[in-house]
Design an enzyme around this catalytic site. Sequence first.
Site, PDB file in Angstrom:
ATOM      1  N   THR A 122       2.169   0.159   1.443  1.00  0.00           N
ATOM      2  CA  THR A 122       1.307  -0.352   2.583  1.00  0.00           C
ATOM      3  C   THR A 122       0.153   0.478   2.466  1.00  0.00           C
ATOM      4  OG1 THR A 122       3.144  -1.050   4.047  1.00  0.00           O
ATOM      5  CG2 THR A 122       0.910  -0.906   4.764  1.00  0.00           C
ATOM      6  N   GLY A 127      -6.480  -5.616  -0.955  1.00  0.00           N
ATOM      7  CA  GLY A 127      -7.493  -6.903  -0.902  1.00  0.00           C
ATOM      8  C   GLY A 127      -7.413  -7.495   0.423  1.00  0.00           C
ATOM      9  N   ARG A 353      -1.168 -15.691  -9.585  1.00  0.00           N
ATOM     10  CA  ARG A 353      -0.948 -14.483 -10.325  1.00  0.00           C
ATOM     11  C   ARG A 353      -0.135 -14.526 -11.452  1.00  0.00           C
ATOM     12  NH1 ARG A 353      -0.689  -9.900  -5.318  1.00  0.00           N
ATOM     13  NH2 ARG A 353      -2.924 -10.076  -4.724  1.00  0.00           N
ATOM     14  N   GLU A 448       8.922  -5.848   2.275  1.00  0.00           N
ATOM     15  CA  GLU A 448       9.231  -6.264   0.839  1.00  0.00           C
ATOM     16  C   GLU A 448      10.517  -6.391   0.230  1.00  0.00           C
ATOM     17  OE1 GLU A 448       6.037  -4.337  -1.650  1.00  0.00           O
ATOM     18  OE2 GLU A 448       7.183  -4.775  -3.506  1.00  0.00           O
TER      19      GLU A 448
HETATM   20  C1  LIG Z   1      -1.546  -1.125  -4.776  1.00  0.00           C
HETATM   21  C2  LIG Z   1      -1.104  -2.397  -3.951  1.00  0.00           C
HETATM   22  C3  LIG Z   1      -2.017  -3.072  -3.529  1.00  0.00           C
HETATM   23  C4  LIG Z   1      -1.533  -4.324  -2.533  1.00  0.00           C
HETATM   24  N1  LIG Z   1      -2.447  -5.044  -1.947  1.00  0.00           N
HETATM   25  C5  LIG Z   1      -1.908  -5.841  -1.069  1.00  0.00           C
HETATM   26  C6  LIG Z   1      -2.946  -6.683  -0.526  1.00  0.00           C
HETATM   27  O1  LIG Z   1      -4.208  -6.615  -0.547  1.00  0.00           O
HETATM   28  N2  LIG Z   1      -2.416  -7.721   0.295  1.00  0.00           N
HETATM   29  C7  LIG Z   1      -1.300  -7.734   0.615  1.00  0.00           C
HETATM   30  O2  LIG Z   1      -0.806  -8.401   1.425  1.00  0.00           O
HETATM   31  N3  LIG Z   1      -0.139  -7.084  -0.053  1.00  0.00           N
HETATM   32  C8  LIG Z   1      -0.664  -6.086  -0.941  1.00  0.00           C
HETATM   33  N4  LIG Z   1       0.103  -5.557  -1.620  1.00  0.00           N
HETATM   34  C9  LIG Z   1       1.840  -5.406  -1.288  1.00  0.00           C
HETATM   35  C10 LIG Z   1       1.931  -4.833   0.166  1.00  0.00           C
HETATM   36  O3  LIG Z   1       1.342  -3.648   0.235  1.00  0.00           O
HETATM   37  C11 LIG Z   1       3.374  -4.583   0.233  1.00  0.00           C
HETATM   38  O4  LIG Z   1       4.264  -5.372  -0.310  1.00  0.00           O
HETATM   39  C12 LIG Z   1       3.708  -4.003   1.623  1.00  0.00           C
HETATM   40  O5  LIG Z   1       2.881  -3.069   2.085  1.00  0.00           O
HETATM   41  C13 LIG Z   1       5.189  -3.419   1.881  1.00  0.00           C
HETATM   42  O6  LIG Z   1       5.519  -2.898   3.089  1.00  0.00           O
HETATM   43  P1  LIG Z   1       6.743  -2.479   3.473  1.00  0.00           P
HETATM   44  O7  LIG Z   1       6.514  -1.690   4.456  1.00  0.00           O
HETATM   45  O8  LIG Z   1       7.773  -3.571   3.112  1.00  0.00           O
HETATM   46  O9  LIG Z   1       7.225  -1.257   2.062  1.00  0.00           O
HETATM   47  P2  LIG Z   1       6.604   0.084   2.182  1.00  0.00           P
HETATM   48  O10 LIG Z   1       4.939  -0.015   2.586  1.00  0.00           O
HETATM   49  O11 LIG Z   1       6.451   0.282   0.645  1.00  0.00           O
HETATM   50  O12 LIG Z   1       7.308   1.007   2.877  1.00  0.00           O
HETATM   51  C14 LIG Z   1       8.615   1.558   2.243  1.00  0.00           C
HETATM   52  C15 LIG Z   1       9.006   2.829   3.151  1.00  0.00           C
HETATM   53  O13 LIG Z   1      10.338   2.944   2.756  1.00  0.00           O
HETATM   54  C16 LIG Z   1      10.450   4.062   2.169  1.00  0.00           C
HETATM   55  N5  LIG Z   1      11.829   4.278   1.505  1.00  0.00           N
HETATM   56  C17 LIG Z   1      12.294   3.753   0.581  1.00  0.00           C
HETATM   57  N6  LIG Z   1      13.373   4.170   0.034  1.00  0.00           N
HETATM   58  C18 LIG Z   1      13.976   4.728   1.206  1.00  0.00           C
HETATM   59  C19 LIG Z   1      15.459   5.305   1.463  1.00  0.00           C
HETATM   60  N7  LIG Z   1      16.232   5.217   0.579  1.00  0.00           N
HETATM   61  N8  LIG Z   1      15.461   6.021   2.535  1.00  0.00           N
HETATM   62  C20 LIG Z   1      14.423   6.064   3.605  1.00  0.00           C
HETATM   63  N9  LIG Z   1      13.368   5.550   3.339  1.00  0.00           N
HETATM   64  C21 LIG Z   1      13.041   4.764   1.941  1.00  0.00           C
HETATM   65  C22 LIG Z   1       9.321   4.624   1.440  1.00  0.00           C
HETATM   66  O14 LIG Z   1       9.102   5.769   1.268  1.00  0.00           O
HETATM   67  C23 LIG Z   1       8.382   4.022   2.237  1.00  0.00           C
HETATM   68  O15 LIG Z   1       7.931   4.828   3.513  1.00  0.00           O
HETATM   69  C24 LIG Z   1      -0.239  -4.378  -2.353  1.00  0.00           C
HETATM   70  C25 LIG Z   1       0.693  -3.373  -2.822  1.00  0.00           C
HETATM   71  C26 LIG Z   1       0.185  -2.339  -3.860  1.00  0.00           C
HETATM   72  C27 LIG Z   1       1.190  -1.570  -4.649  1.00  0.00           C
END
Ligand SMILES: Cc1cc2nc3c(=O)[nH]c(=O)nc-3n(C[C@H](O)[C@H](O)[C@H](O)COP(=O)(O)OP(=O)(O)OC[C@H]3O[C@@H](n4cnc5c(N)ncnc54)[C@H](O)[C@@H]3O)c2cc1C
Lengths: 537, 208
Positions: A122, A127, A353, A448
């Site tokens: 995150t 973008g 993409r 995700e």
């Molecule tokens: C460089 C980049 C740019 C992006 N740009 C965009 C954009 O512009 N627009 C858009 O919509 N999306 C974008 N994305 C995608 C989007 O950022 C992610 O899909 C989204 O933020 C995922 O959020 P999340 O909270 O599901 O996971 P994350 O934000 O990845 O958080 C997951 C958390 O779980 C923790 N975790 C993992 N495994 C364990 C475990 N076993 N035990 C405890 N904790 C654990 C991690 O440490 C982390 O804190 C981008 C992604 C990247 C990498």
Amino acid sequence: MIGIPYAEALAHYQSTNSRDLKESDMATDELLRAFHPDYREDSLVTLRVGPNQGNRCHRQLAQLLQADARIDEADLAGATIVKTDVLVVGGGGAGCAAALMAEQSGARVIMATKLRLGDSNTVMAEGGIQASIEKGDTPQMHLDDTLKAGHDRGDRKLVAKMVMDAPDVIRWLIQQGMQFDLDEFGDLMTRRAGGTSADRVVYYRDYTGLEMMRALRESVRNSKIDVWDYSPVVELMSNESGHCAGAVISNLKDCSYVLIEAQSVILATGGIGRMHLNGFPTSNHFGATGDGLVLAYRLGAKLRDLDSFQYHPTGLAYPQHLAGTLITEGVRSAGAHLLNGKGERFVDELKTRDHVSAAILKECAEGRGVRVDENTAGVWLDTPGVERSNPGILAERMPKLVELGKKCGINPAQMPLLVYPTLHYQNGGVVIDEHGRSTVPGLYCVGEVSGGIHGRNRIMGNALLEIISFGRCAGQQAAEMSHGRGHKKVTIGHLSKLRRELAVAEMPMDVKGPMLFPECAKFEKDADYEGFRRKKR
Amino acid sequence: MSESDEKLVNVKIDGREITAPASLSAIQALWHAGYPRIKSVGCLEGVCGSCRVLVRRAGNSEVRTQLGCQTLIEEGMQVMFLVFPRPTHHTYKLEEINSSWEVQTKFHQIFPEASRCRECRGCNSSCPKGIDVMRGVELAAKGRFREAGELFVECVMCDLCLTACPELIAPNHVGLFSRRVTAYFHTRPSNLIRRLEGLQRGKFKVDE
Ligand SMILES: Cc1cc2nc3c(=O)[nH]c(=O)nc-3n(C[C@H](O)[C@H](O)[C@H](O)COP(=O)(O)OP(=O)(O)OC[C@H]3O[C@@H](n4cnc5c(N)ncnc54)[C@H](O)[C@@H]3O)c2cc1C
Ligand code: SF4
Ligand code: SF4
């Protein structure tokens, strides 16, 4: 790698002025089948164990889904037990939104995260985030675009919920103290994502994720949510009737196990980039190792689209130590072209993409890429072109890109960057319903780690939207469902079944999951954590 | 340009002598040499603020604070990873500020130390992002929150300025407060509000 040598390609770039598009006549389907990594036959296997038995799955992911657990009953003898209403696993955007809503709904909340609160994909997002707010745009168009870009494989119900919720998600984020780029009248500025029909992405510079994470982290830190840093979950637990009932945490600070018993568990562990599928570099953070998929699968949760991943078209190809670093699609939205080693355009840069990535792989495979050395090739991202047609835009709207340029020793306003697809996003994941519930009672999956919204291809800005929309909803639901229910017995009993099945299927028992940390970090060798995998008995 | 013919340099990271290609960051160099490291590692892109390090360069007695993933190794460099400080004692909730007229008063209740800045510049010299942190604190103390917040656009909340500040001002949280109140009280986009109203009136439906 074959291709046109760097210096020669640079000369071509500088001497070509025509930027007309000579797109190949290959249809998307055909192009994907021939060049997209998802279609490499040798990369897929059929799962033999678990709820998705018989489904196609990427080989590397399958290995972890069918791996042995890191712990067994004996490891947990004498472990501390802590009780709470809602356990949120993961400290990214989805986890924060879920935790904040659960707390607001009156639940006691523990958030356990692998590294520090905010270490996540995150915080890296650049973008922006989608919400249909402009005059000519509607939630219906947002829904149509999302399903179409996902090759009609998305779950319509989930997408419908998300697009209708989108404007309120933006309002909520503003109320958490998140800023957005505004025009001179204070309206939200919007830009267009590849493969969509309206300007619908709102953003804060190319720091959208950083700005979001700063605000959410501060909200979480100022709430009653109990945040456990450096506390990866290594196994989920269930009660006598198979409900998810908590998790086993491995505390990285003192190398002990702690059992957290909870009424409901919300998995928000993010993606898989650091598995480096098909040997690709990745844009993802250090902890993106697909743990949630493994944890949920073992407990019996159904997964989907395990053969579909997003390779973002513009990862940095060179220099080597930065390979895979993302360059936001915002640069192409702003008009940047992709050019091959001959200085020619070869694809409509704002197609979806998967299409653009496949087109880049095609140029490189057929020798029209820019060759740096035996391992590295790529195509130009014409950032100077954007600067020429809109002087000042890079510095003003894309400070992160300019910073990246500095690290490469390149001024993107004057020199094009060399790009190559980078492993970016897990399109599929845990099957959920509109409330973020998985097929295992008591287990919610958001962000995700979940699947179904993006089908086989995601458009820019829908991930950030999804994490907040479903995170909020699951947090509230989990809090409401957790009043007064008690568990009789909370165990890791599901592991005996897993081990039996693995033995029957003759799977190798030396692979352990979840992965937790990428191989390069040598976690398994770390003397500090020796007691971690196998406690001295 | 392949890795094999790259220049090698000698560095000392957390007391370990390491020889590695000059193109690597401090974290990559540790891994390259076979040493494990998971704590203080995060996005590897300079935005999560986890990998706080102390750096001393050859022939220079000055010790600087930087981000480990953004620090490319150089001959004779010494690098030490820092642990994270305790979280700040300041707490607040945006919802408890009743109106924008109250922000200044609340600010001084929440951050009473901010008006005691002694202009030592410790925060500025510790900031790996080159932010004029001290100026931000000064502006916030004067109630110019929008302007203060603008200075912290690139802040990654690494807390290095927090560690450096002798007055316990928690300058980065002052900056973030400034940014957050600006959004909370003043971001009111008409295009968004119009759409929210439309949705509320049931003007938009989607085919499920
Ligand atoms: C460089 C980049 C740019 C992006 N740009 C965009 C954009 O512009 N627009 C858009 O919509 N999306 C974008 N994305 C995608 C989007 O950022 C992610 O899909 C989204 O933020 C995922 O959020 P999340 O909270 O599901 O996971 P994350 O934000 O990845 O958080 C997951 C958390 O779980 C923790 N975790 C993992 N495994 C364990 C475990 N076993 N035990 C405890 N904790 C654990 C991690 O440490 C982390 O804190 C981008 C992604 C990247 C990498
Ligand atoms: S202002 Fe403080 S917290 Fe922010 S980047 Fe600079 S030193 Fe780190
Ligand atoms: S370190 Fe603290 S006291 Fe010194 S200038 Fe910065 S804010 Fe002021």
